[in-house]
Design a protein around this motif. Structure first.
Motif, PDB file in Angstrom:
ATOM      1  N   ASP A  13       0.980  -1.034  -0.037  1.00 18.32           N
ATOM      2  CA  ASP A  13      -0.242   0.267   0.065  1.00 18.32           C
ATOM      3  C   ASP A  13       0.997   1.679  -0.515  1.00 18.32           C
ATOM      4  O   ASP A  13       0.607   2.626  -0.359  1.00 18.32           O
ATOM      5  N   GLU A  14       1.900   1.422   0.862  1.00 19.80           N
ATOM      6  CA  GLU A  14       2.766   2.721   1.298  1.00 19.80           C
ATOM      7  C   GLU A  14       3.410   2.677   0.144  1.00 19.80           C
ATOM      8  O   GLU A  14       3.580   4.131  -0.740  1.00 19.80           O
ATOM      9  N   ALA A  15       4.039   1.220  -1.071  1.00 22.39           N
ATOM     10  CA  ALA A  15       4.464   1.810  -2.872  1.00 22.39           C
ATOM     11  C   ALA A  15       3.773   2.840  -2.966  1.00 22.39           C
ATOM     12  O   ALA A  15       3.847   2.858  -4.197  1.00 22.39           O
ATOM     13  N   PHE A  16       2.465   1.879  -3.485  1.00 23.19           N
ATOM     14  CA  PHE A  16       1.524   2.197  -4.419  1.00 23.19           C
ATOM     15  C   PHE A  16       1.250   3.396  -4.346  1.00 23.19           C
ATOM     16  O   PHE A  16       0.785   4.294  -4.911  1.00 23.19           O
ATOM     17  N   ALA A  17       1.262   4.008  -2.806  1.00 21.43           N
ATOM     18  CA  ALA A  17       0.766   5.536  -2.424  1.00 21.43           C
ATOM     19  C   ALA A  17       2.075   5.891  -2.806  1.00 21.43           C
ATOM     20  O   ALA A  17       2.334   7.514  -3.667  1.00 21.43           O
ATOM     21  N   ARG A  18       3.343   5.769  -3.175  1.00 22.93           N
ATOM     22  CA  ARG A  18       4.133   6.298  -3.549  1.00 22.93           C
ATOM     23  C   ARG A  18       4.352   6.698  -4.794  1.00 22.93           C
ATOM     24  O   ARG A  18       4.349   7.491  -5.325  1.00 22.93           O
ATOM     25  N   ALA A  19       4.127   5.536  -5.804  1.00 21.89           N
ATOM     26  CA  ALA A  19       3.916   5.931  -6.955  1.00 21.89           C
ATOM     27  C   ALA A  19       2.524   6.607  -7.614  1.00 21.89           C
ATOM     28  O   ALA A  19       3.098   6.887  -8.588  1.00 21.89           O
ATOM     29  N   TRP A  20       1.769   6.398  -7.056  1.00 24.23           N
ATOM     30  CA  TRP A  20       0.777   7.563  -7.273  1.00 24.23           C
ATOM     31  C   TRP A  20       1.493   8.643  -7.435  1.00 24.23           C
ATOM     32  O   TRP A  20       1.634   9.327  -8.265  1.00 24.23           O
ATOM     33  N   PRO A  29      -8.768  -0.705  -1.813  1.00 25.40           N
ATOM     34  CA  PRO A  29      -9.163   0.035  -2.605  1.00 25.40           C
ATOM     35  C   PRO A  29      -8.391   1.266  -3.470  1.00 25.40           C
ATOM     36  O   PRO A  29      -8.062   1.660  -2.417  1.00 25.40           O
ATOM     37  N   LEU A  30      -8.479   1.626  -4.494  1.00 25.71           N
ATOM     38  CA  LEU A  30      -7.271   2.513  -4.777  1.00 25.71           C
ATOM     39  C   LEU A  30      -7.992   3.603  -4.484  1.00 25.71           C
ATOM     40  O   LEU A  30      -6.513   4.249  -3.663  1.00 25.71           O
ATOM     41  N   GLU A  31      -9.369   4.108  -4.252  1.00 25.60           N
ATOM     42  CA  GLU A  31      -9.559   5.799  -3.300  1.00 25.60           C
ATOM     43  C   GLU A  31      -8.681   5.277  -1.858  1.00 25.60           C
ATOM     44  O   GLU A  31      -7.831   6.428  -1.752  1.00 25.60           O
ATOM     45  N   VAL A  32      -7.813   4.330  -1.223  1.00 24.60           N
ATOM     46  CA  VAL A  32      -7.399   4.099   0.000  1.00 24.60           C
ATOM     47  C   VAL A  32      -5.921   4.999  -0.258  1.00 24.60           C
ATOM     48  O   VAL A  32      -5.530   5.443   0.552  1.00 24.60           O
ATOM     49  N   VAL A  33      -5.236   3.898  -0.830  1.00 28.16           N
ATOM     50  CA  VAL A  33      -4.101   4.017  -1.817  1.00 28.16           C
ATOM     51  C   VAL A  33      -3.783   5.621  -2.580  1.00 28.16           C
ATOM     52  O   VAL A  33      -3.304   6.639  -2.466  1.00 28.16           O
ATOM     53  N   VAL A  34      -5.105   6.404  -3.089  1.00 29.02           N
ATOM     54  CA  VAL A  34      -4.611   7.199  -4.015  1.00 29.02           C
ATOM     55  C   VAL A  34      -4.491   8.913  -2.191  1.00 29.02           C
ATOM     56  O   VAL A  34      -3.938  10.021  -2.380  1.00 29.02           O
ATOM     57  N   ARG A  35      -5.014   8.773  -1.339  1.00 29.43           N
ATOM     58  CA  ARG A  35      -5.476   8.983  -0.022  1.00 29.43           C
ATOM     59  C   ARG A  35      -4.403   9.832   0.738  1.00 29.43           C
ATOM     60  O   ARG A  35      -4.065  10.146   1.078  1.00 29.43           O
ATOM     61  N   ARG A  36      -3.732   7.985   0.401  1.00 27.77           N
ATOM     62  CA  ARG A  36      -2.153   8.026   1.044  1.00 27.77           C
ATOM     63  C   ARG A  36      -0.692   8.538   0.678  1.00 27.77           C
ATOM     64  O   ARG A  36      -0.215   9.029   1.172  1.00 27.77           O
ATOM     65  N   GLY A  37      -1.685   8.716  -0.845  1.00 25.56           N
ATOM     66  CA  GLY A  37      -0.827   9.129  -1.846  1.00 25.56           C
ATOM     67  C   GLY A  37      -0.541  10.669  -1.514  1.00 25.56           C
ATOM     68  O   GLY A  37       0.209  11.003  -0.930  1.00 25.56           O
ATOM     69  N   ARG A  38      -1.650  10.985  -1.142  1.00 30.69           N
ATOM     70  CA  ARG A  38      -1.963  12.934  -0.836  1.00 30.69           C
ATOM     71  C   ARG A  38      -1.476  13.020   0.406  1.00 30.69           C
ATOM     72  O   ARG A  38      -0.705  14.219   0.078  1.00 30.69           O
ATOM     73  N   ALA A  39      -1.977  12.455   1.772  1.00 25.03           N
ATOM     74  CA  ALA A  39      -1.088  12.503   2.514  1.00 25.03           C
ATOM     75  C   ALA A  39       0.082  12.167   2.644  1.00 25.03           C
ATOM     76  O   ALA A  39       1.507  13.336   2.735  1.00 25.03           O
ATOM     77  N   ARG A  40       0.724  11.228   1.236  1.00 28.27           N
ATOM     78  CA  ARG A  40       2.249  11.910   1.757  1.00 28.27           C
ATOM     79  C   ARG A  40       2.831  12.625   0.896  1.00 28.27           C
ATOM     80  O   ARG A  40       4.009  13.480   1.384  1.00 28.27           O
ATOM     81  N   ARG A  41       2.756  13.458   0.285  1.00 29.01           N
ATOM     82  CA  ARG A  41       2.553  14.347  -0.723  1.00 29.01           C
ATOM     83  C   ARG A  41       2.515  15.663   0.368  1.00 29.01           C
ATOM     84  O   ARG A  41       3.182  16.575   0.520  1.00 29.01           O
ATOM     85  N   ALA A  42       1.175  15.812   0.910  1.00 32.48           N
ATOM     86  CA  ALA A  42       0.943  17.018   2.066  1.00 32.48           C
ATOM     87  C   ALA A  42       1.801  17.563   3.288  1.00 32.48           C
ATOM     88  O   ALA A  42       2.190  17.610   4.111  1.00 32.48           O
ATOM     89  N   ARG A  43       2.870  15.266   3.423  1.00 33.66           N
ATOM     90  CA  ARG A  43       3.259  15.312   4.443  1.00 33.66           C
ATOM     91  C   ARG A  43       5.052  16.132   4.747  1.00 33.66           C
ATOM     92  O   ARG A  43       5.461  16.530   5.601  1.00 33.66           O
ATOM     93  N   ARG A  44       5.077  16.633   3.717  1.00 35.37           N
ATOM     94  CA  ARG A  44       6.230  18.099   3.298  1.00 35.37           C
ATOM     95  C   ARG A  44       5.758  19.250   4.411  1.00 35.37           C
ATOM     96  O   ARG A  44       6.309  19.632   5.197  1.00 35.37           O
ATOM     97  N   TRP A  45       4.651  19.557   4.313  1.00 41.80           N
ATOM     98  CA  TRP A  45       4.521  20.817   4.994  1.00 41.80           C
ATOM     99  C   TRP A  45       4.347  20.272   6.797  1.00 41.80           C
ATOM    100  O   TRP A  45       4.564  20.920   7.719  1.00 41.80           O
ATOM    101  N   ILE A  46       4.107  19.175   6.690  1.00 43.00           N
ATOM    102  CA  ILE A  46       3.765  18.290   8.060  1.00 43.00           C
ATOM    103  C   ILE A  46       5.379  18.966   9.183  1.00 43.00           C
ATOM    104  O   ILE A  46       6.063  19.346   9.839  1.00 43.00           O
ATOM    105  N   ALA A  47       5.970  17.540   8.197  1.00 43.50           N
ATOM    106  CA  ALA A  47       7.273  17.798   8.278  1.00 43.50           C
ATOM    107  C   ALA A  47       8.121  19.525   8.880  1.00 43.50           C
ATOM    108  O   ALA A  47       8.904  19.399   9.904  1.00 43.50           O
ATOM    109  N   GLY A  48       7.335  19.982   7.880  1.00 46.28           N
ATOM    110  CA  GLY A  48       7.822  21.709   8.332  1.00 46.28           C
ATOM    111  C   GLY A  48       8.557  22.288   9.047  1.00 46.28           C
ATOM    112  O   GLY A  48       8.433  22.804   9.800  1.00 46.28           O
ATOM    113  N   LEU A  49       6.903  21.495  10.077  1.00 47.25           N
ATOM    114  CA  LEU A  49       6.487  22.398  11.533  1.00 47.25           C
ATOM    115  C   LEU A  49       7.647  22.355  12.201  1.00 47.25           C
ATOM    116  O   LEU A  49       7.896  23.395  13.056  1.00 47.25           O
ATOM    117  N   ALA A  50       8.450  21.480  12.275  1.00 44.74           N
ATOM    118  CA  ALA A  50       9.284  21.464  13.470  1.00 44.74           C
ATOM    119  C   ALA A  50      10.636  21.940  13.508  1.00 44.74           C
ATOM    120  O   ALA A  50      11.492  21.683  13.752  1.00 44.74           O
TER     121      ALA A  50
END
Lengths: 165, 207
Positions: A33-40, B23-44
């Motif tokens: 799941d994490e890898a696919f999220a990174r792929a996205w 589901p695909l939408e869970v993976v996409v949401r996780r990807g969005r969270a990962r992308r947004a993590r940059r600004w969270i990381a910047g907070l500290a």
């Protein structure tokens, strides 16, 4: 191919390849799941990769597991926690989708042999691509695969005979 | 004797019932969270002001405005829309963090040690439907990640997703390295963080 098509077509094979490497379904699902999220996130780059599935599997196998949910699961939280909030991915009571003896046979292989088997069998990658992914020489891939197949033959043949008898 | 083709088929068949359940939408949401993590990381980190400005987040020093506290150990900031971001670099002054979050409208109980919430405080939300609970917690914690030190914890809390009457038990314990399954080569490094829904009142309902 857009990401949704890629995910639909690849997720089972990637999960199986990673599961064959790590031996635990929950861990495999989490890292895939994490890898696919990174792929996205990096889809423009990943979609141009010669083997996007391999990119996902390599990422899953090498990435540190940084997800909150995984860290949460690993906490030694005591019996009350589990009984009140059962983890849906804990596997408790779930039918195991992989034959236990087959999984045990794979887990008896050294890690590198297991990874070679996973990439060759489940992703159908050629020797050079496997070598590239694992960062080893093609000849080493061939040697690992030969040893792994010999070991697995000894493990799977009795299983197959038992099924057919 | 099995030939290579038969062996490969046998190995594949032994995994044929394995299917990815996410589901695909869970993976996409996780990807969005990962992308947004940059600004969270910047907070500290030193880049907090720049990251905040880029995203329209007003980051202030302690005392510079309501709802914003930055200490060496942790920081809390309220974003437009009601999301509260928390970044924890050191496990100090849990009581003040708890007070700060409650002042910002987050009914949180903070612990900086490995401690279970009392069983009687569990909020009985979807007790028989853990998947719904999981989705609810993803709405409450829409973004998760690390601080810039890589060992700290950072997350965002969506106050409006917390059910009426419920509170958050947030438990953070020190960084540790734990080996993954044998041979997996996967270790877990960093703070461990756990949560639970509890009664915001701190009292259990009468049976």
């Amino acid at each position: 191919m857009d990401f949704a098509e890629f995910y639909s077509a690849s997720r089972d094979d990637c999960l199986r390849a990673v599961l064959a490497s790590v031996g635990n379904l929950d861990t495999a699902q989490e890292v895939v799941d994490e890898a696919f999220a990174r792929a996205w996130v990096a889809w423009r780059k990943v979609s141009a990769h010669p083997a996007p599935q391999a990119w996902v599997v390599r990422t899953a196998l090498t990435a540190g597991v940084s997800a909150w949910r995984r860290r949460r699961r690993e906490l030694p939280l005591g019996a009350g926690w589990e009984s009140v909030h059962p983890d849906p991915a804990s596997g408790a009571g779930r039918d195991e989708p992989v034959d236990a003896e087959a999984m045990a046979a794979l887990l008896r292989l050294p890690v590198r042999q297991r990874q070679v088997v996973a990439l060759r069998i489940f992703l159908d990658l050629d020797t050079n691509r496997v070598a590239d992914i694992l960062g080893i020489a093609p000849g080493t891939v061939t040697a690992h695969l030969a040893r792994a197949m010999a070991a697995l033959r000894g493990e799977f043949a009795p299983l197959r005979q038992r099924e057919t008898s | 004797m099995m030939n290579d083709g038969e062996l490969i088929t046998a190995v594949k068949e032994s995994f044929s019932r394995v299917h990815a359940a996410t589901p695909l939408e869970v993976v996409v949401r996780r990807g969005r969270a990962r992308r947004a993590r940059r600004w969270i990381a910047g907070l500290a980190g030193a880049g907090a002001l720049a990251a905040g400005a880029a995203l329209g987040v007003t980051l202030l020093v302690p005392g510079a405005g309501p709802g914003e506290v930055r200490l060496a150990a942790w920081s809390v900031a309220t974003r437009p829309g009601g999301t509260v971001t928390v970044a924890i670099s050191e496990l100090r002054d849990a009581a003040r963090l708890q007070r700060t979050l409650r002042a910002d409208g987050v009914p949180a109980t903070i612990r900086f040690r490995n401690e279970n919430p009392p069983a009687c405080l569990y909020y009985p939300y979807y007790p028989q439907e853990p998947r719904k609970l999981d989705l609810l917690m993803q709405r409450i914690f829409p973004q998760i990640g690390f601080t810039s030190s890589s060992t700290g914890a950072a997350f965002a809390i969506n106050r409006s997703a917390i059910p009426r009457g419920a509170g958050l038990w947030i438990n953070v314990i020190p960084p540790q390295t734990r080996p993954g399954p044998a041979g997996s080569g996967i270790d877990t490094v960093g703070f461990s963080t756990a949560w639970a829904l509890v009664y915001a009142s701190g009292h259990c309902p009468s049976p």
